[in-house]
Design a protein around this motif. Sequence first.
Motif, PDB file in Angstrom:
ATOM      1  N   THR A  11      49.358  40.030  35.072  1.00 39.30           N
ATOM      2  CA  THR A  11      50.060  39.197  34.223  1.00 39.30           C
ATOM      3  C   THR A  11      51.237  40.414  33.309  1.00 39.30           C
ATOM      4  O   THR A  11      50.803  41.499  32.857  1.00 39.30           O
ATOM      5  CB  THR A  11      49.207  38.800  32.849  1.00 39.30           C
ATOM      6  N   PHE A  16      52.971  40.628  29.478  1.00 43.44           N
ATOM      7  CA  PHE A  16      52.907  40.308  28.149  1.00 43.44           C
ATOM      8  C   PHE A  16      53.763  40.788  27.417  1.00 43.44           C
ATOM      9  O   PHE A  16      54.300  41.882  27.502  1.00 43.44           O
ATOM     10  CB  PHE A  16      51.464  40.900  27.715  1.00 43.44           C
ATOM     11  N   ALA A  17      54.726  39.737  27.080  1.00 49.63           N
ATOM     12  CA  ALA A  17      55.762  40.046  26.250  1.00 49.63           C
ATOM     13  C   ALA A  17      55.853  40.516  24.791  1.00 49.63           C
ATOM     14  O   ALA A  17      56.663  41.489  24.418  1.00 49.63           O
ATOM     15  CB  ALA A  17      56.504  38.730  25.984  1.00 49.63           C
ATOM     16  N   SER A  18      54.319  40.491  24.252  1.00 49.30           N
ATOM     17  CA  SER A  18      54.060  41.209  23.031  1.00 49.30           C
ATOM     18  C   SER A  18      52.721  41.572  23.177  1.00 49.30           C
ATOM     19  O   SER A  18      51.846  41.031  23.866  1.00 49.30           O
ATOM     20  CB  SER A  18      54.312  40.177  21.994  1.00 49.30           C
ATOM     21  N   ASP A  32      40.510  36.007  24.979  1.00 49.12           N
ATOM     22  CA  ASP A  32      39.925  34.921  25.725  1.00 49.12           C
ATOM     23  C   ASP A  32      39.179  35.298  27.067  1.00 49.12           C
ATOM     24  O   ASP A  32      38.329  34.600  27.360  1.00 49.12           O
ATOM     25  CB  ASP A  32      41.361  34.094  26.323  1.00 49.12           C
ATOM     26  N   GLN A  43      50.470  41.101  20.970  1.00 49.18           N
ATOM     27  CA  GLN A  43      49.593  40.034  20.439  1.00 49.18           C
ATOM     28  C   GLN A  43      49.407  39.076  21.557  1.00 49.18           C
ATOM     29  O   GLN A  43      48.031  38.587  21.684  1.00 49.18           O
ATOM     30  CB  GLN A  43      50.393  39.136  19.163  1.00 49.18           C
ATOM     31  N   GLU A  44      50.309  38.742  22.245  1.00 47.02           N
ATOM     32  CA  GLU A  44      49.941  37.968  23.624  1.00 47.02           C
ATOM     33  C   GLU A  44      48.909  38.783  24.624  1.00 47.02           C
ATOM     34  O   GLU A  44      48.041  38.066  25.098  1.00 47.02           O
ATOM     35  CB  GLU A  44      51.265  37.955  24.170  1.00 47.02           C
ATOM     36  N   ALA A  45      48.771  40.038  24.472  1.00 41.43           N
ATOM     37  CA  ALA A  45      48.078  40.704  25.252  1.00 41.43           C
ATOM     38  C   ALA A  45      46.453  40.803  24.684  1.00 41.43           C
ATOM     39  O   ALA A  45      45.475  40.407  25.150  1.00 41.43           O
ATOM     40  CB  ALA A  45      48.429  42.103  25.605  1.00 41.43           C
ATOM     41  N   GLU A  46      46.410  40.903  23.284  1.00 50.62           N
ATOM     42  CA  GLU A  46      45.427  40.764  22.473  1.00 50.62           C
ATOM     43  C   GLU A  46      44.837  39.352  22.768  1.00 50.62           C
ATOM     44  O   GLU A  46      43.467  39.440  22.871  1.00 50.62           O
ATOM     45  CB  GLU A  46      45.476  41.173  20.987  1.00 50.62           C
ATOM     46  N   THR A  47      45.421  38.412  22.597  1.00 48.97           N
ATOM     47  CA  THR A  47      44.887  37.066  22.878  1.00 48.97           C
ATOM     48  C   THR A  47      44.238  36.641  24.212  1.00 48.97           C
ATOM     49  O   THR A  47      43.339  36.380  24.308  1.00 48.97           O
ATOM     50  CB  THR A  47      46.011  35.967  22.766  1.00 48.97           C
ATOM     51  N   ALA A  48      45.100  37.341  25.200  1.00 44.12           N
ATOM     52  CA  ALA A  48      44.580  37.172  26.420  1.00 44.12           C
ATOM     53  C   ALA A  48      43.298  38.016  26.714  1.00 44.12           C
ATOM     54  O   ALA A  48      42.105  37.525  27.478  1.00 44.12           O
ATOM     55  CB  ALA A  48      45.537  37.675  27.550  1.00 44.12           C
TER      56      ALA A  48
END
Length: 143
Positions: free
Chosen positions: A7, A9-11, A21, A13-18
């Motif tokens: 994957t 991750f553009a940011s 999850d 925060q996007e990586a942390e959310t993933a």
Amino acid sequence: MESQRKTFFASPQEAETAFYDARNRGDIEGLMAVWADEDDIMCILAGCPRASGYEAVREAWRRMFSGPHADVRISHALVTQGALQAIHSVHETLSAPGDRTPRPVLVVTNVYARGPLGWHMVLHHASPLPAEQDGPDLPKILH
């Protein structure tokens, strides 16, 4: 090492959310897709020895996922971000079916680095949040 990353991750925060999850689903592949493939990554799970390097980090999470499942909720986020690195300090509250008493809150540091393939985790360090103490005898600790 053959790349494990699936994957972009553009940011951070996007990586942390993933990351959270995948953790809540017990999905080792999804969780490891958040980690950088580098050998200098590090993971310190609360009460566990330090895992250094991709394979050791993967094994630490495999052991964690082999035990009873616990949902993780994050709160109290403090974020510091530069062009190539982001540091997220959060509180994790874990809960599992059948818990009769609340589990201790964990204070967690997640560090993300930006590379040519986006943002990926390079450090996860969790430890119990110290019990709050009031009064003049509370020591002031500087690092």
